[in-house]
Design an enzyme around this catalytic site. Structure first.
Site, PDB file in Angstrom:
ATOM      1  N   SER A 197      39.374  43.710  37.482  1.00  0.00           N
ATOM      2  CA  SER A 197      40.205  43.017  36.485  1.00  0.00           C
ATOM      3  C   SER A 197      41.663  43.396  36.644  1.00  0.00           C
ATOM      4  O   SER A 197      41.984  44.488  37.135  1.00  0.00           O
ATOM      5  CB  SER A 197      39.742  43.417  35.077  1.00  0.00           C
ATOM      6  OG  SER A 197      40.646  42.941  34.101  1.00  0.00           O
ATOM      7  N   TYR A 210      37.320  49.605  28.497  1.00  0.00           N
ATOM      8  CA  TYR A 210      37.049  48.557  29.493  1.00  0.00           C
ATOM      9  C   TYR A 210      37.938  48.734  30.726  1.00  0.00           C
ATOM     10  O   TYR A 210      37.458  48.693  31.868  1.00  0.00           O
ATOM     11  CB  TYR A 210      37.301  47.200  28.835  1.00  0.00           C
ATOM     12  CG  TYR A 210      37.259  46.019  29.768  1.00  0.00           C
ATOM     13  CD1 TYR A 210      36.047  45.423  30.110  1.00  0.00           C
ATOM     14  CD2 TYR A 210      38.434  45.477  30.293  1.00  0.00           C
ATOM     15  CE1 TYR A 210      36.008  44.316  30.953  1.00  0.00           C
ATOM     16  CE2 TYR A 210      38.404  44.375  31.132  1.00  0.00           C
ATOM     17  CZ  TYR A 210      37.189  43.807  31.464  1.00  0.00           C
ATOM     18  OH  TYR A 210      37.155  42.710  32.301  1.00  0.00           O
TER      19      TYR A 210
HETATM   20  P1  NAD Z   1      30.930  36.119  30.648  1.00  0.00           P
HETATM   21  O1  NAD Z   1      30.666  36.557  29.272  1.00  0.00           O
HETATM   22  O2  NAD Z   1      30.714  34.709  30.988  1.00  0.00           O
HETATM   23  O3  NAD Z   1      30.109  36.973  31.685  1.00  0.00           O
HETATM   24  C1  NAD Z   1      29.747  38.303  31.481  1.00  0.00           C
HETATM   25  C2  NAD Z   1      28.261  38.387  31.663  1.00  0.00           C
HETATM   26  O4  NAD Z   1      27.890  39.757  31.701  1.00  0.00           O
HETATM   27  C3  NAD Z   1      27.451  37.787  30.530  1.00  0.00           C
HETATM   28  O5  NAD Z   1      27.204  36.419  30.732  1.00  0.00           O
HETATM   29  C4  NAD Z   1      26.159  38.583  30.586  1.00  0.00           C
HETATM   30  O6  NAD Z   1      25.165  37.856  31.282  1.00  0.00           O
HETATM   31  C5  NAD Z   1      26.534  39.806  31.407  1.00  0.00           C
HETATM   32  N1  NAD Z   1      26.196  41.006  30.649  1.00  0.00           N
HETATM   33  C6  NAD Z   1      26.915  41.599  29.659  1.00  0.00           C
HETATM   34  N2  NAD Z   1      26.225  42.655  29.190  1.00  0.00           N
HETATM   35  C7  NAD Z   1      25.054  42.710  29.903  1.00  0.00           C
HETATM   36  C8  NAD Z   1      23.935  43.574  29.877  1.00  0.00           C
HETATM   37  N3  NAD Z   1      23.860  44.626  29.032  1.00  0.00           N
HETATM   38  N4  NAD Z   1      22.927  43.324  30.732  1.00  0.00           N
HETATM   39  C9  NAD Z   1      22.976  42.267  31.590  1.00  0.00           C
HETATM   40  N5  NAD Z   1      24.024  41.439  31.666  1.00  0.00           N
HETATM   41  C10 NAD Z   1      25.053  41.662  30.816  1.00  0.00           C
HETATM   42  O7  NAD Z   1      32.441  36.529  30.949  1.00  0.00           O
HETATM   43  P2  NAD Z   1      33.292  36.598  32.302  1.00  0.00           P
HETATM   44  O8  NAD Z   1      34.681  36.716  31.849  1.00  0.00           O
HETATM   45  O9  NAD Z   1      32.922  35.548  33.237  1.00  0.00           O
HETATM   46  O10 NAD Z   1      32.877  38.011  32.884  1.00  0.00           O
HETATM   47  C11 NAD Z   1      32.475  38.212  34.209  1.00  0.00           C
HETATM   48  C12 NAD Z   1      33.217  39.406  34.770  1.00  0.00           C
HETATM   49  O11 NAD Z   1      34.598  39.094  34.855  1.00  0.00           O
HETATM   50  C13 NAD Z   1      33.111  40.675  33.945  1.00  0.00           C
HETATM   51  O12 NAD Z   1      32.906  41.772  34.805  1.00  0.00           O
HETATM   52  C14 NAD Z   1      34.484  40.768  33.317  1.00  0.00           C
HETATM   53  O13 NAD Z   1      34.830  42.097  33.032  1.00  0.00           O
HETATM   54  C15 NAD Z   1      35.333  40.192  34.415  1.00  0.00           C
HETATM   55  N6  NAD Z   1      36.671  39.761  34.021  1.00  0.00           N
HETATM   56  C16 NAD Z   1      36.825  38.732  33.153  1.00  0.00           C
HETATM   57  C17 NAD Z   1      38.109  38.347  32.815  1.00  0.00           C
HETATM   58  C18 NAD Z   1      38.357  37.224  31.856  1.00  0.00           C
HETATM   59  O14 NAD Z   1      39.501  37.004  31.467  1.00  0.00           O
HETATM   60  N7  NAD Z   1      37.374  36.476  31.459  1.00  0.00           N
HETATM   61  C19 NAD Z   1      39.211  39.003  33.355  1.00  0.00           C
HETATM   62  C20 NAD Z   1      39.005  40.039  34.247  1.00  0.00           C
HETATM   63  C21 NAD Z   1      37.724  40.416  34.571  1.00  0.00           C
END
Ligand code: NAD
Ligand code: MG
Length: 305
Positions: A197, A210
């Site tokens: 991230s 985080y």
């Molecule tokens: P999202 O909510 O769509 O995806 C995150 C997924 O993590 C969830 O759908 C869930 O299936 C899974 N998850 C959470 N807790 C879990 C558990 N205990 N067991 C199994 N699965 C679990 O959101 P996203 O933003 O697409 O996140 C995906 C990745 O991107 C993450 O690692 C997040 O930190 C990272 N990220 C997101 C952003 C943003 O702005 N959205 C920015 C930087 C990094």
């Protein structure tokens, strides 16, 4: 997308103004329960269902994607399928509705598609997941460690032990465990991609737990890349900026911050999940053969070291 009046593109390969590819969204203050459902987001996010065009870059590959039900993981899974890969996704049981949608979209490509719900915090789940994926796909040669947890709080004193441990458990400990379980199945040519991230570089005061896990993921990625490069297994990461996914309106941001979400980037708008997919496709595919221990930043213009 519901707010698509000034959208200029039909797919990711069409020349377009990136400030206008998607509208500048101003999500209403909202607080989705649990990890949130893509199906309940307002406005809708673009997972690439209609907008990602495949060009045969992953034909015959076998990918396991964590958090593949929604957001960045879903967009990556859909893109992988459209590039010709067999794809298995995992997610939490309460996200079944989202997973079914992603599976339905992937099945249109005619390759093997599989889904298995489970909790990445469960120590026994990593091995079970790998065994199941290997059986379902006939092997694994792409592992995307993408599932993650983000909860915004008002500073360190507000972070409970429960939140602290859950965040480290899902974001970094599970990544160690799952990668360790998958390794015996990975041959030369296999690729591992970890989702880090912008927070690893620019931690927000509301996200220090985080952000710390994301810095750990960066270090894990580089160390593991060094270990596995001599075996021909490449490890890299993708560092998203503000992307409109269920993680944000389900506690990842404070509700009052949502209306401005992503507007401070150079492009002036939040990213859509499918805008991340090409970075994962590139790192998964053999075309990135000399890219090892690297990070691709997909953040709309937020300078990083
Ligand atoms: P999202 O909510 O769509 O995806 C995150 C997924 O993590 C969830 O759908 C869930 O299936 C899974 N998850 C959470 N807790 C879990 C558990 N205990 N067991 C199994 N699965 C679990 O959101 P996203 O933003 O697409 O996140 C995906 C990745 O991107 C993450 O690692 C997040 O930190 C990272 N990220 C997101 C952003 C943003 O702005 N959205 C920015 C930087 C990094
Ligand atoms: Mg989800």
């Amino acid at each position: 997308m519901t707010q698509d009046s000034d959208r200029t593109s039909t797919d990711q390969l069409t020349l377009q103004d990136p400030t206008k590819r998607y509208p500048t969204i101003s999500p209403p203050e909202q607080s989705l329960p649990g990890t949130g459902l893509d199906a309940e987001m307002a406005p809708k996010a673009d997972l690439g269902e209609e907008s990602y065009r495949g060009t045969g870059r992953l034909v015959g590959r076998k990918a396991l994607v964590t958090g593949g039900d929604s957001g960045i993981g879903a967009a990556t899974a859909i893109a992988f399928a459209r590039e010709g890969a067999d794809v298995a996704i995992t997610y939490l049981p309460q996200e079944e509705k989202d997973a079914e949608h992603v599976v339905e979209v992937m099945q249109r490509e005619g390759h093997v598609v599989a889904k298995l719900p489970g909790d990445l915090r469960d120590k026994g789940f990593a091995q079970k997941l790998v065994d199941w994926a290997v059986e379902s796909l006939g092997g694994i040669d792409i592992l995307v460690n993408n599932g993650g947890k983000q909860v915004a709080t008002d500073g360190l004193e507000k972070i409970t032990d429960e939140q602290l441990e859950a965040t480290f458990d899902v974001n970094i400990l599970a990544m160690f465990r799952l990668t360790r379980a998958a390794l015996p199945h990975l041959q030369a040519g296999a690729t591992i991609i970890n989702t880090t991230s912008i927070q690893a570089y620019e931690p927000s005061p509301t996200l220090i737990d985080y952000a710390s896990t994301k810095a750990a993921i960066n270090n894990f990625t580089k160390g593991l890349a060094e270990e596995l490069a001599p075996k021909g297994i490449r490890v890299n990461s993708v560092a998203p900026g503000p992307i409109w996914t269920p993680l944000q309106p389900s506690g990842g941001q404070k509700p009052e911050d949502l209306p401005e979400f992503g507007q401070s980037t150079g492009l002036g708008r939040a990213g859509q999940p499918t805008e991340l997919a090409p970075a994962y496709v590139f790192l998964a595919s053999p075309e990135s053969s000399y890219v090892v221990g690297s990070t691709i930043h997909v953040n709309g213009g937020m300078p990083t070291p």
